[in-house]
Design a protein around this motif. Structure first.
Motif, short mmCIF file in Angstrom:
data_model
loop_
_atom_site.label_atom_id
_atom_site.label_comp_id
_atom_site.label_asym_id
_atom_site.label_seq_id
_atom_site.Cartn_x
_atom_site.Cartn_y
_atom_site.Cartn_z
N GLU A 49 -9.39 4.07 -0.08
CA GLU A 49 -8.72 3.86 -1.44
C GLU A 49 -9.40 2.79 -2.31
O GLU A 49 -10.10 2.11 -1.50
CB GLU A 49 -7.10 3.53 -1.21
CG GLU A 49 -7.16 2.24 -0.70
CD GLU A 49 -5.55 1.71 -0.52
OE1 GLU A 49 -4.82 2.41 -0.93
OE2 GLU A 49 -5.41 0.73 0.02
N TRP A 54 -8.06 4.97 -7.36
CA TRP A 54 -8.19 6.16 -6.74
C TRP A 54 -7.94 6.31 -5.54
O TRP A 54 -8.20 5.40 -4.69
CB TRP A 54 -9.25 7.22 -6.98
CG TRP A 54 -10.65 6.34 -6.66
CD1 TRP A 54 -11.39 5.51 -6.95
CD2 TRP A 54 -11.36 6.80 -5.38
NE1 TRP A 54 -12.29 5.17 -6.22
CE2 TRP A 54 -12.46 5.89 -4.94
CE3 TRP A 54 -11.12 7.92 -4.26
CZ2 TRP A 54 -13.32 5.91 -4.06
CZ3 TRP A 54 -11.89 7.98 -3.13
CH2 TRP A 54 -13.09 7.16 -3.14
N TYR A 69 -9.68 15.82 -0.45
CA TYR A 69 -8.82 15.76 -1.64
C TYR A 69 -9.29 14.08 -2.25
O TYR A 69 -9.27 13.28 -1.69
CB TYR A 69 -7.41 15.75 -1.17
CG TYR A 69 -6.30 15.54 -2.36
CD1 TYR A 69 -6.44 16.47 -3.28
CD2 TYR A 69 -5.99 14.22 -2.67
CE1 TYR A 69 -5.43 16.29 -4.54
CE2 TYR A 69 -5.09 14.17 -3.67
CZ TYR A 69 -4.83 15.07 -4.62
OH TYR A 69 -4.17 14.90 -5.75
N SER A 71 -8.04 11.91 -5.62
CA SER A 71 -6.94 11.70 -6.62
C SER A 71 -7.35 11.83 -7.98
O SER A 71 -6.77 12.24 -8.92
CB SER A 71 -5.88 10.47 -6.21
OG SER A 71 -6.59 9.50 -6.50
N ASP A 72 -8.34 11.00 -8.21
CA ASP A 72 -8.91 11.08 -9.78
C ASP A 72 -10.42 11.18 -9.50
O ASP A 72 -11.10 10.11 -9.25
CB ASP A 72 -8.69 9.69 -10.31
CG ASP A 72 -8.88 9.57 -11.68
OD1 ASP A 72 -10.11 10.02 -12.06
OD2 ASP A 72 -8.33 8.95 -12.50
N PRO A 137 -7.06 15.22 -10.16
CA PRO A 137 -7.39 15.52 -8.76
C PRO A 137 -8.30 16.56 -8.61
O PRO A 137 -8.45 17.68 -9.28
CB PRO A 137 -6.10 15.90 -8.15
CG PRO A 137 -5.05 15.32 -9.17
CD PRO A 137 -5.48 15.23 -10.57
N SER A 141 -5.90 20.26 -2.48
CA SER A 141 -4.60 19.64 -2.48
C SER A 141 -3.44 20.06 -1.40
O SER A 141 -2.32 19.53 -1.24
CB SER A 141 -3.86 20.08 -3.86
OG SER A 141 -3.87 21.50 -4.09
N LEU A 154 1.38 15.09 -2.59
CA LEU A 154 0.15 14.67 -2.54
C LEU A 154 -0.27 14.35 -4.16
O LEU A 154 -0.72 13.20 -4.42
CB LEU A 154 -0.77 15.64 -2.20
CG LEU A 154 -2.23 14.92 -1.85
CD1 LEU A 154 -2.23 13.69 -0.97
CD2 LEU A 154 -3.06 16.11 -0.91
N ARG A 155 0.05 15.24 -4.95
CA ARG A 155 -0.56 15.15 -6.44
C ARG A 155 0.52 13.89 -7.03
O ARG A 155 0.00 13.57 -8.14
CB ARG A 155 -0.31 16.49 -7.16
CG ARG A 155 -1.68 17.36 -6.56
CD ARG A 155 -1.38 18.63 -7.63
NE ARG A 155 -2.33 19.69 -7.32
CZ ARG A 155 -3.61 19.68 -7.86
NH1 ARG A 155 -4.04 18.78 -8.78
NH2 ARG A 155 -4.61 20.46 -7.67
N ASP A 158 1.00 7.91 -6.13
CA ASP A 158 0.20 6.75 -6.87
C ASP A 158 -1.01 6.21 -6.19
O ASP A 158 -0.65 5.76 -4.97
CB ASP A 158 1.37 5.79 -7.58
CG ASP A 158 0.60 4.74 -8.38
OD1 ASP A 158 -0.46 4.81 -9.12
OD2 ASP A 158 1.29 3.70 -8.33
N ALA A 159 -2.06 5.86 -6.88
CA ALA A 159 -2.89 5.45 -6.08
C ALA A 159 -2.83 3.98 -5.39
O ALA A 159 -3.20 3.76 -4.53
CB ALA A 159 -4.29 5.03 -7.03
N ALA A 162 -0.76 5.39 -2.09
CA ALA A 162 -0.55 6.42 -1.42
C ALA A 162 -0.98 6.66 -0.05
O ALA A 162 -0.29 7.30 0.56
CB ALA A 162 -2.00 7.27 -2.26
#
Length: 180
Positions: A49, A54, A69, A71-72, A137, A141, A154-155, A158-159, A162
């Motif tokens: 992280e 992200w 995966y 996130s961003d 993302p 997923s 998962l989607r 929040d970073a 997470a």
């Protein structure tokens, strides 16, 4: 600020270890590091992280190819650790194509040198340019479905929290906190 940890599933539950990614240069190196953490070839999760920006999950099951995966993708593309995860395949690009993951050409805001921040990432044909990295993302997923974290959950993470939420769902929050 970055945080990276390995969660290795064992017969006795999850074991966590913090990991130093400074010597990791490729996704293959990262997968090898994960495999070394669990010689029994059970599941190993690499959790990465960047605070409030992200997070990424890399899952290694034995000798299988790693599943990823992020996130961003756009936020991760501006990060050396994120660049490890954003493979051409993950971004739907032809291998070797010029892309914005060449961090030498990026300003800190993620635009290429000389690009105006407000310029649209559109090609002459009107669609997204081949260089565009989505602010969304990317990857698998369903990477944690069988471990209790579904795609929708998962989607929605929040970073900021997470990794804690993932560890909590796995029943590994205490072991993750010991290495945080």
């Amino acid at each position: 600020m970055y945080f990276a940890a390995l969660l290795a599933r064992t017969e006795d539950g999850w074991e966590a270890s913090d990991t130093e990614l400074d010597d990791v240069e490729t996704l293959s190196d990262l997968a090898d590091l994960a495999r070394e953490a669990n010689p029994d070839e059970d599941t190993v999760l690499v959790l990465i992280e960047q605070e409030d920006a992200w997070f990424g999950v890399v899952r290694v099951d034995g000798e299988d190819d790693p599943r990823i995966y992020v996130s961003d993708a756009a936020a991760a593309a501006r990060s050396a650790y994120g660049e490890l995860l954003l493979t051409d395949e993950l971004l739907g690009r032809d291998p070797g194509a010029d892309d914005v993951s060449d961090l030498d050409s990026l300003d800190l805001d993620g635009t290429e040198d000389g690009d105006d921040e407000d310029e649209d990432e559109e090609s002459d044909e009107g669609g997204p340019s081949a260089d565009a990295v989505p602010h969304s993302p990317v990857g698998d997923s369903q990477i944690l479905d069988d471990l209790g974290v579904g795609e929708k959950e998962l989607r929605a993470l929040d970073a900021e929290d997470a990794l804690g939420a993932i560890a909590d769902a796995l029943g590994a929050s205490e072991v993750l906190e010991t290495v945080r």
